[in-house]
Write a protein that holds these residues in place. Structure first.
Motif, PDB file in Angstrom:
ATOM      1  N   GLN A   1      44.331  43.254  43.662  1.00  0.00           N
ATOM      2  CA  GLN A   1      44.502  43.334  45.023  1.00  0.00           C
ATOM      3  C   GLN A   1      44.298  44.866  45.748  1.00  0.00           C
ATOM      4  O   GLN A   1      44.898  45.901  44.999  1.00  0.00           O
ATOM      5  CB  GLN A   1      45.870  42.837  45.553  1.00  0.00           C
TER       6      GLN A   1
ATOM      7  N   VAL B   1      45.428  32.635  54.426  1.00  0.00           N
ATOM      8  CA  VAL B   1      44.800  33.436  53.845  1.00  0.00           C
ATOM      9  C   VAL B   1      43.449  33.343  54.611  1.00  0.00           C
ATOM     10  O   VAL B   1      43.224  32.495  55.490  1.00  0.00           O
ATOM     11  CB  VAL B   1      44.286  33.462  52.406  1.00  0.00           C
TER      12      VAL B   1
ATOM     13  N   ALA C   1      40.943  33.046  48.265  1.00  0.00           N
ATOM     14  CA  ALA C   1      42.051  34.081  48.385  1.00  0.00           C
ATOM     15  C   ALA C   1      43.086  33.879  47.630  1.00  0.00           C
ATOM     16  O   ALA C   1      43.751  32.914  47.844  1.00  0.00           O
ATOM     17  CB  ALA C   1      42.157  34.600  49.803  1.00  0.00           C
TER      18      ALA C   1
ATOM     19  N   PRO D   1      43.010  39.591  49.300  1.00  0.00           N
ATOM     20  CA  PRO D   1      42.677  40.637  50.054  1.00  0.00           C
ATOM     21  C   PRO D   1      43.901  41.390  50.263  1.00  0.00           C
ATOM     22  O   PRO D   1      45.172  41.210  49.779  1.00  0.00           O
ATOM     23  CB  PRO D   1      42.509  39.826  51.478  1.00  0.00           C
TER      24      PRO D   1
END
Length: 167
Positions: free
Chosen positions: A65, A102, A107, A114
């Motif tokens: 991340q 998301v 994701a 993200p």
């Protein structure tokens, strides 16, 4: 004690002013937000490391991340509507009671999550009957900044959902 006529008129005038100001539920049900609204000015909504093609047959990237570059607090305590995709976290017998909203499909599961300021932790008292992983939805409810960590990602925002509908 019985209220006099001037007191009732004052209350009605105050309610009218509240509605006209946009602070009342009658004049404004929610604020429509987009994912770019959650990122501080001058920051990219999707970091360069997540732009472009992802090699799905490569190594697992879900734990990579990117760091978050801050949050925006303008909508703390406001009723908002935000579109996104469902990544379920908690289930009850009748549906999903907590999930990560998301901005794009994959994701947190198939690609790196993200940044935290592009993820929203959603809870709902009324379980949402999800039709499957990554279902596109509009979520409406009370919004705010709230740092949360899950096994999938760190999350910067929270939304207490009053209404969830297909996108």
């Amino acid at each position: 004690m019985v209220k006099s006529a001037p007191d009732r008129r004052a209350v009605l005038a105050a309610l009218g002013a509240l509605i006209l100001s946009g602070k009342g539920a009658v004049a404004r049900d929610y604020i429509d937000l987009n994912w770019t609204d959650l990122v501080p000015e001058g920051q990219p909504a999707i970091p360069p490391s997540l732009q472009g093609l992802i090699q799905h047959d490569g190594p697992d990237m879900s734990g990579q991340q990117p760091p978050s570059q801050g949050v925006r607090t303008e909508w703390n305590g406001e009723i908002v509507r935000l579109p996104g995709f469902v990544v379920p976290i908690d289930y009850s017998r009748t549906g999903v009671t907590a999930f990560i909203l998301v901005p794009f499909v994959g994701a947190c599961v198939h690609v790196p999550p993200p940044p935290a300021n592009q993820l929203v932790f959603v809870t709902t008292e009324k379980p949402f009957e999800s039709t499957g992983l990554f279902e596109p939805v509009n979520v409406t409810g009370m919004f705010g900044t709230a740092s949360t960590s899950t096994q999938l990602a760190d999350i910067a925002y929270a939304l207490s959902a009053d209404h969830i509908e297909p996108f």
